[in-house]
Design an enzyme around this catalytic site. Structure first.
Site, PDB file in Angstrom:
ATOM      1  N   ASP A  99      50.047  65.332  47.508  1.00 44.79           N
ATOM      2  CA  ASP A  99      51.546  65.612  46.946  1.00 44.79           C
ATOM      3  C   ASP A  99      52.262  66.766  47.011  1.00 44.79           C
ATOM      4  OD1 ASP A  99      49.053  67.287  46.432  1.00 44.79           O
ATOM      5  OD2 ASP A  99      48.803  66.213  43.964  1.00 44.79           O
ATOM      6  N   GLU A 121      45.869  58.472  49.433  1.00 45.74           N
ATOM      7  CA  GLU A 121      45.869  58.356  48.060  1.00 45.74           C
ATOM      8  C   GLU A 121      46.889  58.423  47.475  1.00 45.74           C
ATOM      9  OE1 GLU A 121      45.718  63.166  46.943  1.00 45.74           O
ATOM     10  OE2 GLU A 121      43.568  63.050  46.821  1.00 45.74           O
ATOM     11  N   GLU A 135      54.275  68.271  42.104  1.00 46.13           N
ATOM     12  CA  GLU A 135      53.881  67.087  42.996  1.00 46.13           C
ATOM     13  C   GLU A 135      53.847  65.743  42.221  1.00 46.13           C
ATOM     14  OE1 GLU A 135      52.019  70.192  42.062  1.00 46.13           O
ATOM     15  OE2 GLU A 135      51.688  70.754  43.544  1.00 46.13           O
ATOM     16  N   HIS A 212      45.372  77.674  40.521  1.00 47.15           N
ATOM     17  CA  HIS A 212      46.398  77.831  41.514  1.00 47.15           C
ATOM     18  C   HIS A 212      47.812  77.542  40.994  1.00 47.15           C
ATOM     19  CE1 HIS A 212      46.409  74.350  43.461  1.00 47.15           C
ATOM     20  NE2 HIS A 212      45.195  74.466  43.783  1.00 47.15           N
ATOM     21  N   ARG A 214      50.819  75.949  40.435  1.00 51.02           N
ATOM     22  CA  ARG A 214      53.167  76.274  39.888  1.00 51.02           C
ATOM     23  C   ARG A 214      52.682  75.943  38.563  1.00 51.02           C
ATOM     24  NH1 ARG A 214      56.750  77.073  44.721  1.00 51.02           N
ATOM     25  NH2 ARG A 214      55.195  76.905  46.666  1.00 51.02           N
ATOM     26  N   HIS A 245      42.702  81.692  45.727  1.00 54.28           N
ATOM     27  CA  HIS A 245      43.893  81.772  46.151  1.00 54.28           C
ATOM     28  C   HIS A 245      44.594  82.435  46.370  1.00 54.28           C
ATOM     29  CE1 HIS A 245      47.261  78.485  47.896  1.00 54.28           C
ATOM     30  NE2 HIS A 245      46.439  77.753  47.044  1.00 54.28           N
TER      31      HIS A 245
HETATM   32  C1  UD1 Z   1      50.268  74.057  47.816  1.00 52.61           C
HETATM   33  C2  UD1 Z   1      50.839  73.045  47.846  1.00 52.61           C
HETATM   34  C3  UD1 Z   1      50.548  72.778  46.041  1.00 52.61           C
HETATM   35  C4  UD1 Z   1      48.594  72.159  46.612  1.00 52.61           C
HETATM   36  C5  UD1 Z   1      47.884  73.317  47.048  1.00 52.61           C
HETATM   37  C6  UD1 Z   1      47.305  73.739  47.596  1.00 52.61           C
HETATM   38  C7  UD1 Z   1      53.169  72.165  47.627  1.00 52.61           C
HETATM   39  C8  UD1 Z   1      54.777  72.204  47.075  1.00 52.61           C
HETATM   40  N1  UD1 Z   1      51.828  72.765  46.569  1.00 52.61           N
HETATM   41  O1  UD1 Z   1      50.381  75.027  47.115  1.00 52.61           O
HETATM   42  O2  UD1 Z   1      50.588  70.602  45.851  1.00 52.61           O
HETATM   43  O3  UD1 Z   1      47.752  71.800  45.608  1.00 52.61           O
HETATM   44  O4  UD1 Z   1      49.058  73.861  48.199  1.00 52.61           O
HETATM   45  O5  UD1 Z   1      46.287  74.928  47.734  1.00 52.61           O
HETATM   46  O6  UD1 Z   1      53.358  71.452  48.558  1.00 52.61           O
HETATM   47  N2  UD1 Z   1      49.613  81.505  51.009  1.00 52.61           N
HETATM   48  C9  UD1 Z   1      48.660  81.774  52.294  1.00 52.61           C
HETATM   49  N3  UD1 Z   1      47.880  82.035  53.406  1.00 52.61           N
HETATM   50  C10 UD1 Z   1      47.746  80.712  53.498  1.00 52.61           C
HETATM   51  C11 UD1 Z   1      48.166  79.746  51.881  1.00 52.61           C
HETATM   52  C12 UD1 Z   1      49.128  79.899  51.470  1.00 52.61           C
HETATM   53  O7  UD1 Z   1      48.799  83.483  52.301  1.00 52.61           O
HETATM   54  O8  UD1 Z   1      46.363  80.092  53.610  1.00 52.61           O
HETATM   55  C13 UD1 Z   1      50.500  81.997  50.692  1.00 52.61           C
HETATM   56  C14 UD1 Z   1      51.689  82.599  51.108  1.00 52.61           C
HETATM   57  O9  UD1 Z   1      52.036  83.680  50.639  1.00 52.61           O
HETATM   58  C15 UD1 Z   1      52.386  80.976  50.705  1.00 52.61           C
HETATM   59  C16 UD1 Z   1      51.949  80.831  49.186  1.00 52.61           C
HETATM   60  O10 UD1 Z   1      50.775  81.179  49.275  1.00 52.61           O
HETATM   61  O11 UD1 Z   1      54.121  80.892  50.814  1.00 52.61           O
HETATM   62  C17 UD1 Z   1      52.595  79.723  48.516  1.00 52.61           C
HETATM   63  O12 UD1 Z   1      52.073  78.422  49.318  1.00 52.61           O
HETATM   64  P1  UD1 Z   1      52.329  76.906  49.245  1.00 52.61           P
HETATM   65  O13 UD1 Z   1      51.842  76.240  50.010  1.00 52.61           O
HETATM   66  O14 UD1 Z   1      54.333  76.694  48.621  1.00 52.61           O
HETATM   67  O15 UD1 Z   1      52.017  76.438  47.570  1.00 52.61           O
HETATM   68  P2  UD1 Z   1      50.564  76.728  47.327  1.00 52.61           P
HETATM   69  O16 UD1 Z   1      50.973  76.892  45.979  1.00 52.61           O
HETATM   70  O17 UD1 Z   1      49.533  77.145  48.119  1.00 52.61           O
HETATM   71  N1  UDP Z   2      38.064  74.164  48.244  1.00 51.12           N
HETATM   72  C1  UDP Z   2      37.881  75.104  49.485  1.00 51.12           C
HETATM   73  N2  UDP Z   2      38.048  76.907  49.482  1.00 51.12           N
HETATM   74  C2  UDP Z   2      37.954  77.275  48.386  1.00 51.12           C
HETATM   75  C3  UDP Z   2      38.671  76.211  47.098  1.00 51.12           C
HETATM   76  C4  UDP Z   2      38.392  75.322  47.390  1.00 51.12           C
HETATM   77  O1  UDP Z   2      37.550  74.573  50.665  1.00 51.12           O
HETATM   78  O2  UDP Z   2      37.549  78.347  47.885  1.00 51.12           O
HETATM   79  C5  UDP Z   2      38.696  72.879  48.671  1.00 51.12           C
HETATM   80  C6  UDP Z   2      37.688  72.038  47.585  1.00 51.12           C
HETATM   81  O3  UDP Z   2      36.400  71.709  48.100  1.00 51.12           O
HETATM   82  C7  UDP Z   2      38.879  70.799  47.627  1.00 51.12           C
HETATM   83  C8  UDP Z   2      39.860  71.708  48.157  1.00 51.12           C
HETATM   84  O4  UDP Z   2      39.555  72.735  49.087  1.00 51.12           O
HETATM   85  O5  UDP Z   2      38.439  69.817  48.828  1.00 51.12           O
HETATM   86  C9  UDP Z   2      41.157  71.796  46.742  1.00 51.12           C
HETATM   87  O6  UDP Z   2      42.559  72.035  47.233  1.00 51.12           O
HETATM   88  P1  UDP Z   2      43.458  72.677  46.357  1.00 51.12           P
HETATM   89  O7  UDP Z   2      42.539  73.395  45.046  1.00 51.12           O
HETATM   90  O8  UDP Z   2      43.565  74.722  47.049  1.00 51.12           O
HETATM   91  O9  UDP Z   2      44.167  71.976  46.213  1.00 51.12           O
HETATM   92  P2  UDP Z   2      44.542  70.373  44.892  1.00 51.12           P
HETATM   93  O10 UDP Z   2      43.187  70.041  45.726  1.00 51.12           O
HETATM   94  O11 UDP Z   2      45.115  70.841  43.978  1.00 51.12           O
HETATM   95  O12 UDP Z   2      45.861  69.504  45.512  1.00 51.12           O
END
Ligand code: UD1
Ligand code: UDP
Length: 385
Positions: A99, A121, A135, A212, A214, A245
């Site tokens: 998603d 999924e 999502e 994490h 939004r 996160h």
């Molecule tokens: C994204 C997904 C969400 C998912 C989540 C898992 C979208 C809109 N959101 O949310 O569905 O549940 O990932 O974690 O697709 N950042 C880093 N390093 C990283 C990852 C993130 O610095 O490795 C920071 C960056 O500043 C980035 C921000 O996190 O801009 C947000 O990342 P983004 O992918 O936009 O949204 P998430 O809230 O991580």
């Molecule tokens: N996870 C990880 N390291 C962490 C926290 C979570 O590898 O410190 C893994 C967890 O086992 C799961 C996935 O990340 O498989 C979930 O990711 P996240 O919560 O970021 O996203 P969501 O599932 O909510 O989209």
């Protein structure tokens, strides 16, 4: 026979964890499929952690992440980046997972080029467009475009049927998240982070926390952190482990509230192996994550979900997960009850997983083989025991 070219797209931590078993399983069928892997790198460090664990080297890496990226800039970068690759590679099918923006926009890019889409999924719904945001809508858009729906559960199939999806294109496969656990959880696991080994060696019971989403940014997340703080103060005999996160918007809320408590360990995101093995050792988990909700039941660890609605109701029905919302008092009192009321704790600690049996990738590949006319096999669907 000419193998079909399958483009597998991923970009964040969770979609990559859940695509990894499928990528690995495809390697057993080189006569039928040539796989190309495309990372949008919507996440950077958290994506790289997963790629390292599963030893996946993407054929393409769009490297699009920027700090505090907006949904609109993400969308623009993903669609142009993916489109250029589709133009070069001309795959016979694009596979997306879950998603995220990567999922939704890659499926749209494939649609514009009239390439069939398989959605791993598929069919998770809350029917509330604000929760989870964005999502729920990402899933619905992807669902409209998808040709093959790999629904993890019967609940997901029913949701797709309600939207008039053609039943012959829906297959209940289980969730690949459970396949991934097969590669990952071992007895006597040695944590790669010394700090974690130290925490586990204290022999305190562990409360694992992740957040994490939004829709929880700001006040709701603040309330949940305050509940965790009260819990840690009330129970110094417990250790809270919170891999925070990398999103700066999340960190700006979590650190000020929780950083100075001796039994609260704010640590960097763990690599997947460390994380799931820590889950296995935890007493309870507080989370707003989708994936963690699906993994926890595998270990019989009670989970309190920090959301008002979930697209994953199955484990709630099985009794291992409770939806507690974001109200500070409710989170605090429900978690406290799990600490102090042994009967309640035992009631929730069932190790049954309604999300999969570890064979989801294999089923999905057999379905794709049928789709391309390589085989005409009946594929037995997933049923939880
Ligand atoms: C994204 C997904 C969400 C998912 C989540 C898992 C979208 C809109 N959101 O949310 O569905 O549940 O990932 O974690 O697709 N950042 C880093 N390093 C990283 C990852 C993130 O610095 O490795 C920071 C960056 O500043 C980035 C921000 O996190 O801009 C947000 O990342 P983004 O992918 O936009 O949204 P998430 O809230 O991580
Ligand atoms: N996870 C990880 N390291 C962490 C926290 C979570 O590898 O410190 C893994 C967890 O086992 C799961 C996935 O990340 O498989 C979930 O990711 P996240 O919560 O970021 O996203 P969501 O599932 O909510 O989209």
């Amino acid at each position: 026979m000419n193998p079909k070219k399958i483009a597998i797209v991923f970009g964040t931590r969770p979609d990559t964890i859940k695509m990894a078993p499928l990528i690995l399983e495809f390697q057993n069928y080189p006569e039928y499929f040539k796989v190309i892997t495309i990372a949008t790198a919507q996440h950077r460090q958290m994506l790289d952690q997963v790629l390292d664990v599963f030893k996946i080297k993407p054929d393409y890496d769009l490297d699009i992440m920027s700090s505090k990226q907006t949904l609109a800039t993400l969308t623009a970068r993903i669609i142009t980046g993916i489109d250029e690759i589709l133009e070069i590679e001309k795959p016979d099918m694009v596979l997306v997972q879950g998603d995220t923006s990567t999922t939704c926009i890659a499926s749209l890019a494939a649609f514009y080029r009239q390439i069939p889409v398989g959605h791993v999924e598929a069919g998770l719904r809350t029917n509330d467009k604000a929760n989870p945001f964005p999502e729920e809508i990402n899933r619905r858009i992807t669902g409209c475009i998808t040709d093959l729906h790999f629904a993890p559960t019967e609940t997901a199939r029913q949701a797709l049927l309600k939207e008039n999806t053609d039943p012959k294109n829906i297959f209940v496969t289980g969730n690949t998240v459970v396949d991934a656990l097969k590669y990952s959880v071992v007895d006597n696991f040695q944590f790669t982070i010394p700090e974690l080994t130290k925490i586990v060696d204290q022999k305190k019971k562990i409360i694992l926390v992740t957040m994490h989403r939004r829709e929880n940014w700001g006040k709701p997340m603040e309330g949940a952190c305050k509940a965790v703080k009260r819990l840690a103060e009330k129970h110094p005999d417990f250790a809270v482990v919170f891999p925070v996160h990398l999103n700066p918007i999340v960190r700006e809320v979590v650190y000020p509230i929780l950083k100075d408590l001796p039994n609260v360990h704010l640590i960097e995101p763990l690599d997947y192996l460390d994380f799931v093995n820590l889950m296995a050792k935890s007493y309870m988990i507080l989370t707003d994550s989708g994936g963690v909700q699906e993994e926890g039941p595998h270990f019989g660890v009670p989970i309190l979900v920090l959301r008002y609605v979930t697209e994953r109701p199955d484990a709630i029905d099985f009794g291992t997960v409770k939806l507690v919302g974001l109200d500070e008092e409710t989170i605090y009192s429900t978690a406290l009850q799990l600490i102090e009321d042994k009967a309640e704790y035992t009631k929730m600690s069932n190790a049954v997983n309604p999300y999969g049996d570890g064979l989801s990738s294999l089923r999905s590949i057999k379905i794709i083989m049928n789709y391309f006319g390589f085989t005409n096999e009946t594929v037995e669907e997933f049923h939880p025991r």
